[in-house]
Motif scaffolding. Structure first.
Motif, mmCIF file in Angstrom:
data_model
loop_
_atom_site.group_PDB
_atom_site.id
_atom_site.type_symbol
_atom_site.label_atom_id
_atom_site.label_comp_id
_atom_site.label_asym_id
_atom_site.label_seq_id
_atom_site.Cartn_x
_atom_site.Cartn_y
_atom_site.Cartn_z
ATOM 1 N N SER A 299 0.813 -1.217 0.000
ATOM 2 C CA SER A 299 0.000 0.000 0.000
ATOM 3 C C SER A 299 0.846 1.266 0.000
ATOM 4 O O SER A 299 0.310 2.360 -0.129
ATOM 5 C CB SER A 299 -0.923 0.006 1.216
ATOM 6 N N GLU B 145 2.203 17.586 7.317
ATOM 7 C CA GLU B 145 1.596 17.433 5.999
ATOM 8 C C GLU B 145 2.589 16.779 5.067
ATOM 9 O O GLU B 145 3.765 17.145 5.052
ATOM 10 C CB GLU B 145 1.176 18.808 5.451
ATOM 11 N N TYR C 79 -1.935 7.227 10.229
ATOM 12 C CA TYR C 79 -2.202 7.314 8.793
ATOM 13 C C TYR C 79 -2.561 5.940 8.263
ATOM 14 O O TYR C 79 -1.988 4.928 8.682
ATOM 15 C CB TYR C 79 -0.959 7.793 8.026
ATOM 16 N N GLY D 27 -0.456 4.040 -2.115
ATOM 17 C CA GLY D 27 0.652 4.989 -2.054
ATOM 18 C C GLY D 27 0.306 6.355 -1.504
ATOM 19 O O GLY D 27 1.169 7.222 -1.407
ATOM 20 N N TYR D 28 -0.953 6.573 -1.140
ATOM 21 C CA TYR D 28 -1.382 7.859 -0.610
ATOM 22 C C TYR D 28 -1.761 7.722 0.867
ATOM 23 O O TYR D 28 -2.466 6.791 1.243
ATOM 24 C CB TYR D 28 -2.581 8.400 -1.394
ATOM 25 N N PRO D 29 -1.318 8.687 1.682
ATOM 26 C CA PRO D 29 -1.678 8.648 3.103
ATOM 27 C C PRO D 29 -3.030 9.317 3.354
ATOM 28 O O PRO D 29 -3.319 10.384 2.819
ATOM 29 C CB PRO D 29 -0.560 9.455 3.758
ATOM 30 N N ILE D 30 -3.826 8.655 4.154
ATOM 31 C CA ILE D 30 -5.078 9.235 4.619
ATOM 32 C C ILE D 30 -4.918 9.454 6.115
ATOM 33 O O ILE D 30 -4.638 8.507 6.862
ATOM 34 C CB ILE D 30 -6.271 8.291 4.334
ATOM 35 N N LYS D 31 -5.068 10.690 6.550
ATOM 36 C CA LYS D 31 -4.912 11.020 7.962
ATOM 37 C C LYS D 31 -6.145 10.513 8.705
ATOM 38 O O LYS D 31 -7.261 10.936 8.439
ATOM 39 C CB LYS D 31 -4.769 12.531 8.128
ATOM 40 N N LYS E 262 2.964 1.996 2.632
ATOM 41 C CA LYS E 262 3.097 2.453 4.022
ATOM 42 C C LYS E 262 4.543 2.691 4.434
ATOM 43 O O LYS E 262 4.825 3.653 5.149
ATOM 44 C CB LYS E 262 2.381 1.493 4.983
ATOM 45 N N ALA F 192 -2.427 3.994 4.694
ATOM 46 C CA ALA F 192 -1.862 4.066 3.344
ATOM 47 C C ALA F 192 -2.779 3.321 2.381
ATOM 48 O O ALA F 192 -3.131 2.161 2.617
ATOM 49 C CB ALA F 192 -0.474 3.446 3.316
ATOM 50 N N ILE G 141 5.751 6.006 2.900
ATOM 51 C CA ILE G 141 5.101 7.109 3.611
ATOM 52 C C ILE G 141 5.772 7.315 4.967
ATOM 53 O O ILE G 141 6.085 8.438 5.362
ATOM 54 C CB ILE G 141 3.590 6.842 3.760
#
Length: 174
Positions: A13, A173, A157, A162-166, A15, A159, A18
């Motif tokens: 993912s 940031e 977070y 490849g994108y982090p979601i808070k 992670k 993942a 990130i």
């Protein structure tokens, strides 16, 4: 800036990348605490891929079991990245250790750190129910570890591709 961050997600993912980026934002002297052990050539290749991606600015501490000691010994030396709690859980189970107790000890240690710590774990409970008892026990232990450590961390977070979601607020940031 958050003192402790947990990054979770499924297999591949993003992670670890990130988590590396988050850790790099917290200082110049970077410490990687590795829980993986290379028992075969495939795992050796995975470890090498991670090492090559991180580069020479990272120092590595290999610690498959005693993360509390690794954090205490490295505190004050810069931000640390622990990768990963899922392998740590597996290692503890393999050595017949009390996983929940170890996770609670780790949570207490995280709260006492003066240097930041970022931890990586796999989200293992979103798939099918495993077919055998050991696999179900592992899934359950990993889920409990994730909950204990997520509660102890300042930020969380997830993942996804490849994108982090808070998930849990923080002030970093990406």
């Amino acid at each position: 800036m958050s003192k402790s961050i947990l990054v979770t997600g499924g297999a591949r993912s993003g992670k670890s990348v990130i988590a590396e980026r988050l850790t790099e934002k917290m200082g110049d002297r970077l410490i990687y605490i590795a829980t993986a052990q290379a028992f075969d050539s495939e795992m050796e290749a995975r470890i090498k891929t991670h090492q090559d991606r991180r580069g020479p600015q990272w120092s590595t501490i290999s610690e498959p079991l005693d993360l509390v000691a690794a954090l205490r010994q490295s505190d004050g030396q810069g931000p640390r990245l622990v990768d990963c709690l899922t392998l740590w859980t597996s290692n503890l189970m393999h050595h017949d250790q009390d996983v929940e107790s170890a996770a609670k000890d780790l949570a207490l240690a995280i709260a006492c750190q003066s240097s930041p710590v970022v931890l990586v774990t796999n989200e293992v409970g979103a798939g099918i129910v495993p077919e055998n008892e050991l696999a179900r026990r592992f899934r359950d232990e990993a889920g409990r570890v994730n909950q204990i450590i997520a509660q102890a961390c300042d930020a969380l977070y997830l993942a996804v591709a490849g994108y982090p979601i808070k998930v849990k607020p923080n002030d970093i940031e990406l």
